[in-house]
Design a protein around this motif. Structure first.
Motif, short mmCIF file in Angstrom:
data_model
loop_
_atom_site.label_atom_id
_atom_site.label_comp_id
_atom_site.label_asym_id
_atom_site.label_seq_id
_atom_site.Cartn_x
_atom_site.Cartn_y
_atom_site.Cartn_z
N ASP A 49 -12.39 -2.23 4.11
CA ASP A 49 -11.10 -1.93 3.50
C ASP A 49 -10.55 -3.15 2.77
O ASP A 49 -9.97 -3.03 1.68
CB ASP A 49 -10.11 -1.46 4.57
CG ASP A 49 -10.53 -0.16 5.22
OD1 ASP A 49 -10.41 0.88 4.58
OD2 ASP A 49 -11.01 -0.21 6.37
N TYR A 50 -10.74 -4.32 3.36
CA TYR A 50 -10.28 -5.57 2.75
C TYR A 50 -10.94 -5.77 1.39
O TYR A 50 -10.27 -6.12 0.40
CB TYR A 50 -10.62 -6.72 3.69
CG TYR A 50 -10.40 -8.11 3.13
CD1 TYR A 50 -9.15 -8.74 3.22
CD2 TYR A 50 -11.44 -8.82 2.53
CE1 TYR A 50 -8.95 -10.02 2.72
CE2 TYR A 50 -11.25 -10.09 2.03
CZ TYR A 50 -10.01 -10.69 2.13
OH TYR A 50 -9.81 -11.96 1.63
N GLU A 51 -12.24 -5.58 1.30
CA GLU A 51 -12.95 -5.79 0.04
C GLU A 51 -12.50 -4.81 -1.03
O GLU A 51 -12.36 -5.18 -2.20
CB GLU A 51 -14.46 -5.71 0.28
CG GLU A 51 -14.99 -6.90 1.08
CD GLU A 51 -16.49 -6.85 1.31
OE1 GLU A 51 -17.09 -5.77 1.10
OE2 GLU A 51 -17.06 -7.88 1.72
N ARG A 52 -12.28 -3.56 -0.64
CA ARG A 52 -11.74 -2.59 -1.60
C ARG A 52 -10.34 -2.99 -2.05
O ARG A 52 -9.99 -2.87 -3.23
CB ARG A 52 -11.71 -1.19 -0.99
CG ARG A 52 -13.05 -0.46 -0.99
CD ARG A 52 -12.89 0.94 -0.39
NE ARG A 52 -11.88 1.72 -1.11
CZ ARG A 52 -11.26 2.78 -0.58
NH1 ARG A 52 -11.51 3.16 0.67
NH2 ARG A 52 -10.36 3.44 -1.29
N PHE A 53 -9.54 -3.47 -1.11
CA PHE A 53 -8.16 -3.82 -1.41
C PHE A 53 -8.09 -4.95 -2.43
O PHE A 53 -7.36 -4.85 -3.44
CB PHE A 53 -7.42 -4.21 -0.13
CG PHE A 53 -6.01 -4.65 -0.35
CD1 PHE A 53 -5.00 -3.71 -0.54
CD2 PHE A 53 -5.68 -6.00 -0.37
CE1 PHE A 53 -3.69 -4.11 -0.77
CE2 PHE A 53 -4.36 -6.41 -0.60
CZ PHE A 53 -3.37 -5.46 -0.79
N VAL A 54 -8.82 -6.05 -2.20
CA VAL A 54 -8.70 -7.19 -3.10
C VAL A 54 -9.25 -6.86 -4.50
O VAL A 54 -8.84 -7.48 -5.49
CB VAL A 54 -9.40 -8.45 -2.54
CG1 VAL A 54 -8.72 -8.91 -1.25
CG2 VAL A 54 -10.88 -8.23 -2.31
N LYS A 55 -10.15 -5.89 -4.59
CA LYS A 55 -10.70 -5.51 -5.89
C LYS A 55 -9.79 -4.56 -6.66
O LYS A 55 -9.78 -4.56 -7.89
CB LYS A 55 -12.07 -4.86 -5.71
CG LYS A 55 -13.18 -5.82 -5.34
CD LYS A 55 -14.50 -5.08 -5.14
CE LYS A 55 -15.63 -6.03 -4.73
NZ LYS A 55 -16.89 -5.29 -4.48
N THR A 56 -9.02 -3.73 -5.94
CA THR A 56 -8.33 -2.63 -6.62
C THR A 56 -6.81 -2.66 -6.53
O THR A 56 -6.15 -1.89 -7.22
CB THR A 56 -8.81 -1.28 -6.06
OG1 THR A 56 -8.49 -1.22 -4.64
CG2 THR A 56 -10.31 -1.12 -6.22
N TYR A 57 -6.23 -3.55 -5.72
CA TYR A 57 -4.77 -3.50 -5.51
C TYR A 57 -4.01 -3.70 -6.82
O TYR A 57 -4.27 -4.63 -7.59
CB TYR A 57 -4.33 -4.56 -4.50
CG TYR A 57 -2.82 -4.68 -4.43
CD1 TYR A 57 -2.06 -3.70 -3.80
CD2 TYR A 57 -2.16 -5.75 -5.03
CE1 TYR A 57 -0.67 -3.79 -3.76
CE2 TYR A 57 -0.77 -5.85 -5.00
CZ TYR A 57 -0.04 -4.87 -4.36
OH TYR A 57 1.33 -4.96 -4.32
N GLN A 58 -3.06 -2.83 -7.05
CA GLN A 58 -2.11 -2.95 -8.15
C GLN A 58 -0.77 -2.43 -7.69
O GLN A 58 -0.70 -1.40 -7.01
CB GLN A 58 -2.57 -2.15 -9.38
CG GLN A 58 -3.77 -2.73 -10.11
CD GLN A 58 -4.10 -1.94 -11.36
OE1 GLN A 58 -3.91 -0.73 -11.41
NE2 GLN A 58 -4.58 -2.62 -12.38
#
Length: 247
Positions: A49-58
């Protein structure tokens, strides 16, 4: 808390799991909000979840930005932060690197179930983070000047160090044990806890709002802090040393 509100909104919309953690979680359980002398916010995310978050957070209004340690040059920390770009913080750790008011976002990784194997990994992890700290910091972050000079001038790049650290701490195959393995995490396996504690998330009040916490929050807190419901002596009620400004 406005930053946390937006992170919560994004995670709910994208199906990402997070949990209040550390002193923020103690505050939620013991005080239904901030620990009275605390001044930051920490959350945990499982590695995927962390890796998805840092790549996609806006965010929706352009106020906030995620700082990914793998993409930010001269970034001191080894975990992500979400910062308010309308603000500026002045703190010793980030001297020479401008940063806004933030919340900390820590990845949580699977670790070996065998205590002896965990000890070996923690010792090596501690050494690699020390070397990285010396490579990035403008001042001596160690107690020993000799150690600082040795680590500073080793012919190893920060990028190479980070690859070694990732190989050491990131396990894709689940185990029965989790731990926060970044530099701000525990320096011994004592801070590890059963993976079942983060199997599900539940709602919990924090100040006048509701956020997510791990289902095994009591087990995690007792393993990490002992009797966390007991107030510490006044001399141990420390705050972080920083100044914060609106730009």
């Amino acid at each position: 808390m406005e930053i946390l509100d937006d992170v919560h909104r994004f995670c709910e919309a994208e199906g990402l799991r997070y949990s209040l953690s550390s002193g923020t979680l103690i505050g939620a359980v013991r005080h239904q909000g901030y620990i009275p002398w605390d001044d930051d916010i920490d959350i945990y995310m499982l590695r995927t979840d962390y890796e998805r978050f840092v790549k996609t957070y806006q965010d929706q209004q352009g106020r906030y930005r995620v700082l990914d340690p793998k993409k930010e040059p001269h970034y001191y920390y080894t975990f992500a932060k979400v910062v308010d770009q309308r603000t500026k913080m002045v703190e010793k750790e980030t001297e020479g690197y401008e940063i806004g008011v933030y919340i900390d976002v820590f990845p949580v990784d699977y670790v070996a179930d065998d205590p002896k194997e965990r000890e070996r990994i923690f010792r090596l992890k501690k050494l690699l983070y020390k070397i990285r700290r010396c490579k990035i910091s403008h001042s001596n972050p160690l107690h020993s000047r000799l150690a600082y000079l040795c680590y500073r001038h080793l012919p190893i790049s920060v990028a190479m160090l980070e690859k070694w650290i990732d190989c050491l701490i990131i396990r894709r195959k689940p185990t029965g044990t989790l731990c926060h393995m970044t530099e701000a995490g525990p320096t011994s396996p004592k801070g590890c806890f059963p993976a079942a504690d983060m199997k599900k998330m539940m709602n919990m009040r924090f100040e006048d709002r509701t956020y997510k916490v791990m289902i095994g929050y009591d087990d995690y807190l007792r393993r990490t802090y002992g009797d966390y419901m007991k107030l510490p002596p006044e001399e141990q009620r420390a705050t972080h040393q920083f100044e914060a400004y609106w730009l």
